[in-house]
Design a protein around this motif. Structure first.
Motif, PDB file in Angstrom:
ATOM      1  N   MET A 132      19.124 -42.568 -69.407  1.00  0.00           N
ATOM      2  CA  MET A 132      19.893 -43.325 -68.432  1.00  0.00           C
ATOM      3  C   MET A 132      21.241 -42.646 -68.213  1.00  0.00           C
ATOM      4  N   THR A 133      21.750 -42.788 -67.048  1.00  0.00           N
ATOM      5  CA  THR A 133      23.044 -42.262 -66.665  1.00  0.00           C
ATOM      6  C   THR A 133      24.150 -42.924 -67.481  1.00  0.00           C
ATOM      7  N   ASP A 134      25.231 -42.196 -67.699  1.00  0.00           N
ATOM      8  CA  ASP A 134      26.382 -42.763 -68.396  1.00  0.00           C
ATOM      9  C   ASP A 134      26.934 -43.948 -67.611  1.00  0.00           C
ATOM     10  N   ILE A 135      27.206 -45.020 -68.315  1.00  0.00           N
ATOM     11  CA  ILE A 135      27.733 -46.233 -67.691  1.00  0.00           C
ATOM     12  C   ILE A 135      29.197 -46.386 -68.083  1.00  0.00           C
ATOM     13  N   THR A 136      30.033 -46.611 -67.085  1.00  0.00           N
ATOM     14  CA  THR A 136      31.454 -46.850 -67.304  1.00  0.00           C
ATOM     15  C   THR A 136      31.772 -48.244 -66.799  1.00  0.00           C
ATOM     16  N   LEU A 137      32.520 -48.973 -67.605  1.00  0.00           N
ATOM     17  CA  LEU A 137      32.836 -50.363 -67.319  1.00  0.00           C
ATOM     18  C   LEU A 137      34.348 -50.543 -67.416  1.00  0.00           C
ATOM     19  N   TYR A 138      34.989 -50.838 -66.276  1.00  0.00           N
ATOM     20  CA  TYR A 138      36.420 -51.149 -66.274  1.00  0.00           C
ATOM     21  C   TYR A 138      36.557 -52.655 -66.494  1.00  0.00           C
ATOM     22  N   THR A 139      37.347 -53.047 -67.481  1.00  0.00           N
ATOM     23  CA  THR A 139      37.449 -54.449 -67.876  1.00  0.00           C
ATOM     24  C   THR A 139      38.891 -54.869 -68.110  1.00  0.00           C
ATOM     25  N   SER A 140      39.052 -56.182 -68.319  1.00  0.00           N
ATOM     26  CA  SER A 140      40.301 -56.706 -68.877  1.00  0.00           C
ATOM     27  C   SER A 140      39.914 -57.745 -69.920  1.00  0.00           C
ATOM     28  N   VAL A 141      40.790 -57.960 -70.887  1.00  0.00           N
ATOM     29  CA  VAL A 141      40.459 -58.806 -72.031  1.00  0.00           C
ATOM     30  C   VAL A 141      40.251 -60.268 -71.655  1.00  0.00           C
ATOM     31  N   SER A 142      40.883 -60.745 -70.621  1.00  0.00           N
ATOM     32  CA  SER A 142      40.804 -62.162 -70.279  1.00  0.00           C
ATOM     33  C   SER A 142      39.750 -62.482 -69.228  1.00  0.00           C
ATOM     34  N   CYS A 143      38.899 -61.530 -68.912  1.00  0.00           N
ATOM     35  CA  CYS A 143      37.929 -61.678 -67.824  1.00  0.00           C
ATOM     36  C   CYS A 143      36.565 -62.114 -68.366  1.00  0.00           C
ATOM     37  N   PRO A 144      36.122 -63.333 -68.047  1.00  0.00           N
ATOM     38  CA  PRO A 144      34.820 -63.778 -68.543  1.00  0.00           C
ATOM     39  C   PRO A 144      33.653 -62.969 -67.974  1.00  0.00           C
ATOM     40  N   TYR A 145      33.780 -62.485 -66.751  1.00  0.00           N
ATOM     41  CA  TYR A 145      32.708 -61.675 -66.170  1.00  0.00           C
ATOM     42  C   TYR A 145      32.608 -60.313 -66.853  1.00  0.00           C
ATOM     43  N   CYS A 146      33.728 -59.824 -67.350  1.00  0.00           N
ATOM     44  CA  CYS A 146      33.712 -58.573 -68.118  1.00  0.00           C
ATOM     45  C   CYS A 146      32.933 -58.765 -69.408  1.00  0.00           C
ATOM     46  N   THR A 198      30.787 -46.928 -71.745  1.00  0.00           N
ATOM     47  CA  THR A 198      32.183 -46.643 -72.038  1.00  0.00           C
ATOM     48  C   THR A 198      33.010 -47.724 -71.380  1.00  0.00           C
ATOM     49  N   GLU A 199      33.795 -48.412 -72.193  1.00  0.00           N
ATOM     50  CA  GLU A 199      34.654 -49.477 -71.680  1.00  0.00           C
ATOM     51  C   GLU A 199      36.072 -48.954 -71.532  1.00  0.00           C
ATOM     52  N   ILE A 200      36.643 -49.192 -70.366  1.00  0.00           N
ATOM     53  CA  ILE A 200      38.032 -48.827 -70.107  1.00  0.00           C
ATOM     54  C   ILE A 200      38.779 -50.118 -69.791  1.00  0.00           C
ATOM     55  N   ASP A 201      39.645 -50.522 -70.713  1.00  0.00           N
ATOM     56  CA  ASP A 201      40.412 -51.757 -70.572  1.00  0.00           C
ATOM     57  C   ASP A 201      41.633 -51.483 -69.699  1.00  0.00           C
ATOM     58  N   VAL A 202      41.697 -52.164 -68.564  1.00  0.00           N
ATOM     59  CA  VAL A 202      42.806 -51.955 -67.634  1.00  0.00           C
ATOM     60  C   VAL A 202      43.910 -53.000 -67.801  1.00  0.00           C
ATOM     61  N   SER A 203      43.777 -53.855 -68.816  1.00  0.00           N
ATOM     62  CA  SER A 203      44.727 -54.957 -69.009  1.00  0.00           C
ATOM     63  C   SER A 203      46.173 -54.498 -69.062  1.00  0.00           C
ATOM     64  N   THR A 204      46.427 -53.462 -69.825  1.00  0.00           N
ATOM     65  CA  THR A 204      47.797 -52.979 -69.991  1.00  0.00           C
ATOM     66  C   THR A 204      47.917 -51.496 -69.660  1.00  0.00           C
ATOM     67  N   ASN A 205      46.943 -50.970 -68.936  1.00  0.00           N
ATOM     68  CA  ASN A 205      46.922 -49.549 -68.617  1.00  0.00           C
ATOM     69  C   ASN A 205      46.932 -49.393 -67.098  1.00  0.00           C
ATOM     70  N   ASP A 206      48.124 -49.218 -66.547  1.00  0.00           N
ATOM     71  CA  ASP A 206      48.273 -49.127 -65.093  1.00  0.00           C
ATOM     72  C   ASP A 206      47.532 -47.928 -64.507  1.00  0.00           C
ATOM     73  N   ALA A 207      47.497 -46.823 -65.226  1.00  0.00           N
ATOM     74  CA  ALA A 207      46.796 -45.635 -64.732  1.00  0.00           C
ATOM     75  C   ALA A 207      45.291 -45.898 -64.648  1.00  0.00           C
ATOM     76  N   ALA A 208      44.743 -46.565 -65.660  1.00  0.00           N
ATOM     77  CA  ALA A 208      43.312 -46.888 -65.649  1.00  0.00           C
ATOM     78  C   ALA A 208      42.997 -47.888 -64.544  1.00  0.00           C
TER      79      ALA A 208
END
Length: 77
Positions: free
Chosen positions: A1-15, A30-40
């Motif tokens: 399967m192809t690499d899966i990337t998931l952009y999330t935030s900690v307070s998001c129930p759908y995440c 691969t999870e990338i938390d955008v909660s406190t990462n403006d660049a992400a």
């Protein structure tokens, strides 16, 4: 399967639901938390043209959010 990337935030129930669904399916991601990462967050918005999370990618293919992920799995069979 192809690499899966998931952009999330900690307070998001759908995440949390998207991560649970991927885990249930036995898929690594691969999870990338955008909660406190403006660049992400900016990267997620640039890639998806959306401002919400989660944003899910299979390789370079934009799947969308949680509802889109469920529909994508339904189409895959």
């Amino acid at each position: 399967m192809t690499d899966i990337t998931l952009y999330t935030s900690v307070s998001c129930p759908y995440c949390h639901a998207a991560k649970a669904l991927l885990t249930q399916r036995g898929l690594n991601f691969t999870e990338i938390d955008v909660s406190t990462n403006d660049a992400a967050r900016a990267e997620a918005q640039a890639r998806s043209q959306r401002r919400t999370v989660p944003q899910i990618f299979a390789g370079e293919q934009h799947i969308g959010g949680f509802d889109d992920l469920q529909a994508w799995f339904a189409r895959q069979g």
